[in-house]
Write a protein that holds these residues in place. Structure first.
Motif, PDB file in Angstrom:
ATOM      1  N   VAL A 529      -1.024  16.564   2.450  1.00 46.54           N
ATOM      2  CA  VAL A 529      -0.716  15.212   2.930  1.00 46.54           C
ATOM      3  C   VAL A 529      -1.305  14.218   1.996  1.00 46.54           C
ATOM      4  N   GLU A 533       1.332  12.307  -0.101  1.00 47.84           N
ATOM      5  CA  GLU A 533       2.002  11.091   0.492  1.00 47.84           C
ATOM      6  C   GLU A 533       0.719  10.302   0.164  1.00 47.84           C
ATOM      7  N   ASP A 534       1.459   8.883   0.051  1.00 43.41           N
ATOM      8  CA  ASP A 534       0.352   7.628  -0.056  1.00 43.41           C
ATOM      9  C   ASP A 534      -0.467   7.339   0.934  1.00 43.41           C
ATOM     10  N   SER A 540      -4.885  10.438   6.627  1.00 41.13           N
ATOM     11  CA  SER A 540      -4.091  11.760   6.477  1.00 41.13           C
ATOM     12  C   SER A 540      -4.296  12.593   7.240  1.00 41.13           C
ATOM     13  N   ARG A 543      -1.665  11.927  10.166  1.00 40.77           N
ATOM     14  CA  ARG A 543      -0.572  12.447   9.707  1.00 40.77           C
ATOM     15  C   ARG A 543      -0.354  13.813   9.636  1.00 40.77           C
ATOM     16  N   ARG A 615       7.292  18.606   7.278  1.00 41.69           N
ATOM     17  CA  ARG A 615       7.699  17.434   6.851  1.00 41.69           C
ATOM     18  C   ARG A 615       9.281  17.364   6.977  1.00 41.69           C
ATOM     19  N   GLU A 619      11.162  14.402   9.193  1.00 46.06           N
ATOM     20  CA  GLU A 619      12.048  13.248   8.641  1.00 46.06           C
ATOM     21  C   GLU A 619      13.511  13.447   8.664  1.00 46.06           C
ATOM     22  N   ALA A 637       5.676  11.785  -5.477  1.00 46.74           N
ATOM     23  CA  ALA A 637       4.492  11.567  -5.514  1.00 46.74           C
ATOM     24  C   ALA A 637       3.959  10.748  -6.618  1.00 46.74           C
TER      25      ALA A 637
END
Length: 637
Positions: A529, A533-534, A540, A543, A615, A619, A637
């Motif tokens: 994560v 992911e930013d 994190s 998430r 993920r 999504e 990324a």
């Protein structure tokens, strides 16, 4: 009347004249035995059985006329009588056996408590025997035999005879009193280890009393305090522990005459030809007595086969689980499994069969193909995740082995820092030093755990980056993968630190361990994560929890299985090296550590693939049908 008196006096004189050499020999034997009487450095046993509970070498006279001891016949478990006498055993009784109260395959504390009932702690005893070897004139052996009520080791059995032997370059005990021993041998299972009398490893008290370190449970005799590893019948298959806390015991020395007829007259039990413990299949039988062993009559010939050393298990390893520690644990658990097989064969086979059926059922409930390791952003079944990780690792092994090799310096750093904190040297699986305080040990453990998890996090980050590059059809090497991952190293360190502290604090309480395990599973995806992911460190963790929610069992089981394969593979190879080769133990541990390091990326691959699965599920709200790979998202990324 005078003639009768004269005749009696004459007969007495003749008797004394004939008896005096034997009496003089016995006196010399006793003097020799007392001079070199050993000091037993006994290890404290299981404190759950009572404070300072330990097995001690007992006076076998306590077994005779004792109503809790049974004598059973050569036809199995037929009861011959209870409270047998030394005279009864003196009849030979080949194939008979003594039976003590308790079950050797389920010992618990029973034998320690029975030893206390006998009062054995008050009279620890060593039986001395001075003997020559007809095939080796001019040499004489002084033996000390020790009897324990139970062998609480891998091969559980009632009764245990162990011994040490001193060899003199002298024809008689009288001559031996004028010199010193040439060498010493300590019995260890089916073999023995030698030491010259002036060998530094042989500790002596007051110059003449050798210190003996009986191993906890097995009573095999060693020269020092350590965890010793054996991989053969001569050494014993398993690990013998002589480490403290210990207490020194000086057994009472009872000298058995070297003359066989005099020995039978004074100690009738010495001719017993049965077993000193109950019967069980395989190596769970009670042992035979000293008189039936080779060294009783041929001590010098037996000494020719002594080994020159025993092998201590290294105190630590460079990284990963040590092969030696794995070997010790595997043998111990294997022994317990064998005990269950012997004690309850039907129940054992039913349990094993049930576990096999459950495993086959579970493995058959998941899809293993297609794997498509380079189509990252897909849903994957449990089996497909492992298969994809394995196929990717094998197909790109130079890349992932390189990623693993770069973890080696981290392992060395951990060992060096822990060594500095504990005032020891602990590199390449070798240990030396004198310990440190509990606070330093705690700090060293915490630092080692933190650095290890950080190292694993870096490996996972590098693997995640490498996968992304490969999926985009760009070339990538180990150094580049690490360089790409370092851009978010600060976030990664913060997230891992929070996770480690919280989980460790929860796990420190027995009642909160389930919560710690649950949280560890929810945060299992924090590394990919952070890397893909930013998000920040704390974000994190949230998430990862959202991605895992609803799929905790799948995520956790995959990470555990992947990690378990990596943790076991290196030590397993090392254990096979121990059994099949004579490689030094430090080298075996290094081999296991290197295998651990180069296979660690497999755990990272498994974690990455399960992250992509979660993920995609998050999504793209796909159904729960059998189809997995078609659902896909775009990655960046």
């Amino acid at each position: 009347m005078l003639k009768l008196l004269a005749g009696l006096l004459g007969a007495a004189a003749v008797t004394l004249a004939l008896a005096s050499p034997a009496g003089a020999d016995l006196a010399q034997d006793r003097a020799l035995a007392e001079r070199y009487a050993p000091v037993m450095r006994l290890v404290a046993g299981d404190e759950s059985c009572g404070p300072d509970s330990r097995y001690v070498p007992i006076d076998v006279g306590l077994l005779f006329d004792e109503p809790t001891v049974a004598l059973r016949g050569a036809w199995g478990n037929d009861l011959v009588g209870i409270a047998p006498t030394a005279k009864e055993l003196g009849r030979g009784l080949w194939g008979y056996h003594l039976d003590f109260p308790g079950d050797a395959l389920r010992p618990g504390c029973d034998y320690l408590h029975w030893q206390e009932h006998l009062g054995a702690e008050r009279t620890p005893t060593a039986y001395a025997h001075v003997v020559t070897d007809p095939s080796h004139p001019g040499e004489i052996a002084l033996q000390y035999w020790f009897f324990y009520v139970f062998n609480d080791w891998n091969n559980l059995h009632e009764g245990d005879w162990e011994m040490i032997q001193l060899v003199f370059d002298a024809p008689t005990a009288a001559a031996a009193l004028q010199t010193k021993p040439v060498e010493v041998g300590y019995s260890q299972h089916e073999g023995a280890e030698r030491a010259a009398w002036d060998d530094p490893k042989l500790e002596r008290i007051d110059g003449t009393h050798p210190v003996v370190h009986p191993a906890e449970g097995s009573h095999a005799n060693f020269y020092g305090e350590a965890l010793y590893l054996g991989s053969s019948a001569q050494e014993g298959v398993g690990c013998d522990d002589t480490r403290g806390p210990t207490v020194d015991v000086r057994p009472t020395v009872v000298t058995i005459p070297s003359d066989a007829s005099a020995a039978r007259a004074s100690y009738q039990w010495i001719t017993f030809e049965g077993r000193w413990g109950e019967l069980h299949p395989a190596f769970f039988n009670g042992p035979e007595g000293p008189n039936l062993k080779e060294q009783w009559t041929h001590p010098i010939a037996w000494a020719k086969d002594w080994r020159s050393r025993s092998y201590a298990v290294p105190g630590s390893t460079v990284f990963g689980a040590g092969a030696t520690g794995f070997f010790c644990t595997a043998v111990a658990h294997g022994s317990r499994t064998l005990v269950q097989l012997v004690a309850n064969p039907v129940a054992f086979f039913l349990v094993v069969a049930g576990l096999v059926v459950v495993a086959i059922f579970l493995l058959s409930r998941t899809a293993w193909r297609p794997t498509a390791p380079l189509r990252l952003a897909h849903r994957r079944a449990w089996g497909q995740t492992l298969a994809a990780a394995g196929r990717m690792y094998v197909g790109r092994w130079p890349l992932f082995v390189g990623v693993g090799v770069l973890f080696v310096p981290i392992g060395l750093l951990i060992s060096l820092l822990q060594g500095l904190l504990l005032h020891t040297t602990s590199v390449l699986g070798l240990q030396a030093g004198h310990g440190s305080s509990g606070a330093a040990a705690f700090v060293a453990l915490a630092l080692g755990t933190t650095l290890t998890l950080l190292g694993l996090g870096l490996v996972q980050a590098a693997v995640a980056r490498a996968l992304l590059e490969l999926d985009a059809d760009r070339s990538v090497g180990p150094v580049q993968a690490y360089r790409l991952s370092l851009a978010r190293a600060r976030r990664l360190s913060g997230a891992l630190l929070v996770a480690v502290v919280v989980v460790s604090l929860l796990a420190s309480s027995l009642y909160l361990i389930p919560l710690a395990i649950w949280l560890a599973g929810l945060w299992a995806l924090v590394v990919p994560v952070v890397e893909l992911e930013d998000v920040g460190a704390l974000a994190s963790l949230r998430r990862s929890r959202l991605l895992v929610r609803g799929h905790w069992l799948k995520v956790t089981s995959l990470v555990v299985v992947g990690g378990g394969l990596v943790l076991v593979l290196g030590p397993l190879v090392g254990a096979l090296l121990i059994l099949a080769t004579s490689a030094p133990l430090w080298l075996v541990n290094v081999v296991a550590g290197v295998i651990y390091a180069v296979t660690m990326p497999f755990v990272a691959l498994t974690t990455a693939y399960v992250y992509f699965d979660c993920r995609v599920r998050d999504e793209i709200r796909v159904g729960e049908g059998d189809e997995r790979l078609p659902a896909e998202i775009e990655l960046s990324a």
